[in-house]
Design an enzyme around this catalytic site. Sequence first.
Site, mmCIF file in Angstrom:
data_model
loop_
_atom_site.group_PDB
_atom_site.id
_atom_site.type_symbol
_atom_site.label_atom_id
_atom_site.label_comp_id
_atom_site.label_asym_id
_atom_site.label_seq_id
_atom_site.Cartn_x
_atom_site.Cartn_y
_atom_site.Cartn_z
ATOM 1 C CB THR A 108 -0.884 0.114 1.154
ATOM 2 O OG1 THR A 108 -1.897 -1.394 1.347
ATOM 3 C CG2 THR A 108 -1.369 1.136 1.599
ATOM 4 N NE ARG A 160 -9.418 -6.379 3.546
ATOM 5 C CZ ARG A 160 -8.591 -6.139 3.996
ATOM 6 N NH1 ARG A 160 -8.170 -4.961 2.510
ATOM 7 N NH2 ARG A 160 -7.695 -5.702 4.849
ATOM 8 C CB VAL A 161 -14.128 -2.415 2.839
ATOM 9 C CG1 VAL A 161 -13.661 -0.585 2.591
ATOM 10 C CG2 VAL A 161 -15.211 -2.527 1.609
ATOM 11 N N GLY A 162 -10.693 -2.788 3.294
ATOM 12 C CA GLY A 162 -9.725 -2.592 3.755
ATOM 13 C C GLY A 162 -9.677 -1.075 4.863
ATOM 14 C CG ASP A 163 -5.779 -0.052 7.364
ATOM 15 O OD1 ASP A 163 -6.052 -0.876 5.927
ATOM 16 O OD2 ASP A 163 -5.059 0.509 6.937
ATOM 17 C CB THR A 172 -3.331 -7.006 8.421
ATOM 18 O OG1 THR A 172 -2.272 -8.052 8.153
ATOM 19 C CG2 THR A 172 -4.775 -7.908 8.563
ATOM 20 N N GLY A 173 -5.522 -4.665 7.062
ATOM 21 C CA GLY A 173 -6.399 -3.118 8.237
ATOM 22 C C GLY A 173 -7.755 -4.211 8.695
HETATM 23 N N1 ASP Z 1 -3.822 -1.637 4.759
HETATM 24 C C1 ASP Z 1 -4.163 -2.083 3.476
HETATM 25 C C2 ASP Z 1 -5.226 -3.503 3.400
HETATM 26 O O1 ASP Z 1 -5.731 -4.043 4.400
HETATM 27 C C3 ASP Z 1 -3.064 -3.083 3.300
HETATM 28 C C4 ASP Z 1 -1.892 -2.586 3.013
HETATM 29 O O2 ASP Z 1 -1.314 -1.478 4.110
HETATM 30 O O3 ASP Z 1 -1.046 -3.242 2.651
HETATM 31 O O4 ASP Z 1 -6.268 -3.242 2.823
#
Ligand code: ASP
Length: 365
Positions: free
Chosen positions: A229, A257-260, A282-283
């Site tokens: 990211t 799925r939606v991350g942070d 890990t979001g």
């Molecule tokens: N934070 C991102 C997500 O969970 C992934 C990442 O930072 O690599 O979508």
Amino acid sequence: ASATILKVEVDSVRLFPSVICLAFLLLAPFAATAQQPAHHWAIVLHGGAGVIERASMKPETEAAYRKALSEALAAGAAVLDRGGSSLDAIETIIRRFEDDPLFNAGKGAVFTAEGRNELDAAIMDGATLEAGAVSGVTRTKHPISLARAVMEKSPHVMLEGPGADAFAAKEGLEMVPSSYFFTERRWQSLVRELKKEGLPIPPRPAGAPPAPATPVAQIDAPDAHKFGTVGVVALDKAGNIAAGTSTGGLTAKQWGRVGDSPIIGAGTYASNKSCAVSGTGTGEYFIRLGVAREVCNLVQFKGMPLQKAADEVIHGELTALHGDGGVIAITPDGQMAWSFNTSGMYRARQAEGGKPVVAVYDDEP
Ligand code: ASP
């Protein structure tokens, strides 16, 4: 008598604008300095955190990442140096990363378990607390520019999926077929991950180039398929901070799925009252802890120095929850920080008048 009173009133009415003008002329130089104090710009960026170790990193891969980070930093610094806004610097850098297949954003984004690239991005303006975010876009070439358009040109904060892509097209942003985001390296990461999880392997996406006869080389550490990211926080000469983040999310993510990253307060946050933060990791953990806002809360309500606040959240709360990842952060008074609990984070920073710093592993300053 009434005529005299009237004349006095008329005279003072005539005189009033001249007095105001005179006062303005005398005070204007002071007012101008009061409105625009000289701020030193500063910028911090990341290109993802994860298991990034010297032992498993090829020298040419490391060199490629360092070059990309340092060129992106220089591009953002140039924007700030000529008086550009923190938002402009952020968008400039993230668009570059979205074009660079080394990073998990735009072209080079990871694949979902269904074999698609679904992109998330967010941007936030610390001066106004305005924000824009998108999730699950598949046809917009630069999701960060779409997030900015959501912030500046729509009445909403967050758009998702086909609606978000439709808004991008309406706003005249560059659109691409979804196969544009395909890269062989990320496809092979998906295949490996699905095999490991015992999940079915989807057909190669329509429009993707034919499978190569020999497998493509792994160009990063074994676990880095999870991360990559990109994010930027910046302080401009007007004293305003902002944050932006763009990602393909996690390899083999499922069910929409939606991350942070696109969630304001989790992976992205900015307020001139405290700080600007962009996260990576890990979001799911970042969402549950509200990591970005949490760092800024410690600054705003506990008066913590920025580095301490970032360490408290990453090495304290995130680690306690067994989450992995890191943040970059900046304050309006020019404090810069990064903090991560993984073996590495692609990162870089610079303050006006200072030297650029580019780092990869956790033992670097
Ligand atoms: N934070 C991102 C997500 O969970 C992934 C990442 O930072 O690599 O979508």
